[in-house]
Design an enzyme around this catalytic site. Sequence first.
Site, PDB file in Angstrom:
ATOM      1  N   GLY A 441       0.787  -1.235   0.000  1.00 34.36           N
ATOM      2  CA  GLY A 441       0.000   0.000   0.000  1.00 34.36           C
ATOM      3  C   GLY A 441       0.809   1.269   0.000  1.00 34.36           C
ATOM      4  N   GLU A 493      -0.231   6.441  -0.974  1.00 39.17           N
ATOM      5  CA  GLU A 493      -0.690   7.061   0.268  1.00 39.17           C
ATOM      6  C   GLU A 493       0.116   8.287   0.715  1.00 39.17           C
ATOM      7  OE1 GLU A 493      -1.109   3.997   3.250  1.00 39.17           O
ATOM      8  OE2 GLU A 493      -1.835   2.554   1.781  1.00 39.17           O
ATOM      9  N   ARG A 524      10.132   3.538  15.530  1.00 36.45           N
ATOM     10  CA  ARG A 524       8.819   3.779  14.927  1.00 36.45           C
ATOM     11  C   ARG A 524       7.804   4.164  15.998  1.00 36.45           C
ATOM     12  NH1 ARG A 524       5.033   5.315  11.434  1.00 36.45           N
ATOM     13  NH2 ARG A 524       3.420   3.790  10.964  1.00 36.45           N
ATOM     14  N   TRP A 570      -5.760  -0.027  16.989  1.00 37.73           N
ATOM     15  CA  TRP A 570      -4.670   0.934  16.906  1.00 37.73           C
ATOM     16  C   TRP A 570      -5.115   2.352  17.225  1.00 37.73           C
ATOM     17  CZ3 TRP A 570      -1.466  -1.083  12.112  1.00 37.73           C
ATOM     18  CH2 TRP A 570      -0.946  -2.342  12.448  1.00 37.73           C
ATOM     19  N   CYS A 653       0.026  -8.813   9.208  1.00 37.22           N
ATOM     20  CA  CYS A 653       1.443  -8.980   9.519  1.00 37.22           C
ATOM     21  C   CYS A 653       1.593  -9.447  10.953  1.00 37.22           C
ATOM     22  CB  CYS A 653       2.239  -7.702   9.278  1.00 37.22           C
ATOM     23  SG  CYS A 653       1.614  -6.237  10.107  1.00 37.22           S
ATOM     24  N   HIS A 704      10.842  -3.971   7.269  1.00 37.84           N
ATOM     25  CA  HIS A 704      11.238  -3.266   8.482  1.00 37.84           C
ATOM     26  C   HIS A 704      12.751  -3.100   8.572  1.00 37.84           C
ATOM     27  CE1 HIS A 704       7.214  -4.875   9.385  1.00 37.84           C
ATOM     28  NE2 HIS A 704       7.067  -3.722   9.998  1.00 37.84           N
TER      29      HIS A 704
END
EC number: 2.1.1.14
Length: 766
Positions: A441, A493, A524, A570, A653, A704
Amino acid sequence: MVQSAILGFPRMGANRDLKKATEAYWGGKISQADLLAEAKRLRLAHWKIQQEAGVDSIPSGDFALYDHVLNQIQDFGAVPQRYTKDGLDTIDQYFAMGRGHQKDGIDVPSLEMVKWFDSNYHYVKPTLQNNQTFKLVETPKVVAEFNEAKEAGIKTRPVIVGPVSFLTLGKADRDQTVEPIDLLENLLPVYEQLLTKLKEAGAESVQIDEPVLVFDLPAKNKAAFKPAYEKFASLGDKIPKLILSTYFGDIVHNLDALPKTVAGVHIDLVRNPEQLDTVIGALGPDTILSAGVVDGRNIWKTNFKRAIELVEGAIQKLGKDRVIVATSSSLIHTPHTLASEKKLDPEVADWFSFASEKAVELAIIAKAVTEGPAAVREQLEANAKSMQARATSSRTNDPKVKERQANITEQDYKRKSEFPSRISQQQKKLNLPLFPTTTIGSFPQTKDIRVQRNKFTKGEISQEEYDKFIEKEIADNVKIQEELDLDVFVHGEPERNDMVQFFGERLDGYAFTTHAWVQSYGSRCVRPPIIVGDISRPAPMTVKESKYAVSVSSKPMKGMLTGPVTCLRWSFPRDDVHQSVQAEQLGLALRDEVIDLEKAGIDVIQIDEPALREGLPLRAGEERTKYLDWAVKAFRLSAAGVEDSTQIHSHFCYSEFQDFFYAIAALDADVLSIENSKSDAKLLKVFVDEAYPRHIGPGVYDIHSPRVPSEQEIKDRIAEMLQHLKPEQLWIDPDCGLKTRGWKETKEALTNMVNAAKFFRAKYSK
C-alpha cells in the site's frame, strides 16, 4: 503505608527525542557518543518526572535504544553467530539484530519481531541454538542504569524479563530443533549472576516480569517456574527481593505455578479485577500484592473511586504494608504527557491521563488509602466530576448510529456469490498474469511529503496547493510502478499520516492529539487517535485520491483502507462500551467507503487487518470465540457491499494465526497478503492443511529492515512458497507497506521482486 510503583515508563521523550537521536545515528549524522548521551539525558528526565510525582518504586532498566527484550538477548550472550562474526561493535551489533545491517560488506537480516502479547508494541524474539550457551556481559544494561540513577540521587527498582518468559517468548533459530524452555538450566546461572550484581549495586528489590503466566502454558513451561524460583530463593540475601510481575490477563489458571518464594506478586486489575480475591488467597503469608489499578494501556483518567475500592479490598485482607498501588503494566503503551496537547478540546482533554499524569494518579491513590480520603479530597472530587462529565456528555452518543446498528441484517455480512464465481469475474476484468506482483500500500514518506503536510496543517499553503502536490506525488508513484512493471498498482498514500490516524481524522466520534506519540517498534512511533463517542463517516475519505490514481494509471489500482478491527485496536478505544460495538460502527463507516470506491471505478480494494491477531484474547476459550465472531463480522460488514467483480484484498502482519485459521478463512477476502519473510514459511503449512481455496500473497522480503534482498533470495522464497501453495494462488509482494523505507532501497528491492516473479511466471507458463 501503601507504596506506589510504575512498571515501566515511555522511552521516546516528550518530543520523540529518542527516535530522532537513533535515526540520526543510523544516518551518520551524530556519533555513538552523542546517541548514548541523549539516551542518558532521557533516562534522567523520566526518573525525575516519576520522582516529582511522588512515586515510590521508580523503574530502571526498562529503557532501551530499540527493545527491552533485545537488551537481554545481548546482555545474556544469546546473540546468534551471524551477528558476531564480522566484528560489529556492541551498539551496531544490537541494531543489526533489531533492524538488519547492510554496510561495508556486512549483510545480515534482522531477527524476527512480533507483537508483545496483545499490544501494538513489537519485541525482538530471542533466537536460540541447539547448543546454546549464555554468558552475562561484564556490565549489564540494567545494572549500569541502576547505578546511573543512584548517582543522580534517585532510588529505583530494576526491571528484567524473567527466565521462563524469556525462553517461552523465544524460538529455535532456522534449522535448529531446540525447545527454548529446555535451556532453562543453562540460563539460570546468568540470572543468578545478574541478580547478585544488582544486590551488590544496592538494589533492594527487582521487578522480574513473568507475563507468560497469563497464557495457557505448555506443561513443561508451567513446570519450569518452581525450579527456577526455588533456585533464586536458595540464594537468600545475596540477591534483592523479587516482585514477580504479570499483566494483560488473569493468572488464576496458573496459580499452582506461582512461586511462593518471591517477595511480591503484581497482577493486572484493570484487565481482570475479578482475579483479586483468588490471587490473594494463593499468596504466601508474607507476600506483598502489587495491585495494578492504573491503566498502562489506555489514556482515560483513572476512576479513583473504583481503584480505591479495589485497593482497600486488598488492604482489608493483607494490611497496608503488604499492598502496593501500581500501574497495570508498563506505561510504554501510553503517550508521554498530556501537557503537550495545546489544541485538544478542554471538555475532552479533561477525560484523559497520559504517562506523566498517571504517575501523579498513583501517588494520589496511595495517599488516599494510606491517610484516608480527606488527605486528597480536592483531587477525588475533581476526578468524580470528570467521570460524571464524560458519562453524560452528548459527544459520546449518536442516536442515528445506534439506529443503523440495530437494523443490520445477516445478509449485510455476505458477498453476493461464493469465491469461485467471484474470482472468475475478477480475472476477466483484471486480466492479471500468473504470479501477479503488487505492494501492500504505502510508498516512502519522504521529507518533502512531511514538510508539505506540515505546511498544510499550519495553514501555510492552501487546500488547492496541497491537493496539487499530492496529485503530483501520486502520479510519480504510478510512473515508478510502471517502470518497475508491477501488475497491480497502489497510489502510495502520500496524503496519509498514519494508517489509522488518517481515517480517525475523517470519522465522527474520534478525538486527535498533536504530540501523543507511542512507540510501536524500534524508532517507529504512532499517534493513535482516540475513540470518544459513537462512530460514523460524514463524507468519503479516500475516493478523491484513488479516483485520481486510476485516471493516471495503465494498470489496475488498489483502493487502500484500514479495516475496522485495526482502526479499533490501533486507536485508544472507549472503555465505557464493549469493543464489539465500536468495531461494528467502524465496519459500517468503512462499508460506505468501499461502496463509494467501487462506484468511482476502483476494481481492487484492500482492507487491511494487521491487528486482528493482536486483538485475540490470550487464552483459548469462550472469550476468544466471541472475539473472533464479532471481529470477523465487522470485517465482512465493511467488505460485503460490493459486486462480485470487485476484488477484496486484506493484509496481515505478525500473524501467527494457525490456531484460529478458520476465522481468517471466514473473512472471505479474495486475496490475503501475510508477513512471511521472518517466519520461516511456518504460516504456509496451515493453508495446505486447511485446503485454503482463495489467493495468497506471502511477503517475500522484510520491509522493516533497510537491507535489500537479492533477486536470488526472493526466488528462494518463492520456491519455498510453491512447496505449499499452487501457482495460480500465489501473489508476489513485500510483507508490509513501504512507508518507512527510502526510495533507493525500495526501487532496488522491488526490481528484484518483479524479476523473481517473472522468472517463475516464465517457468510455469511453458
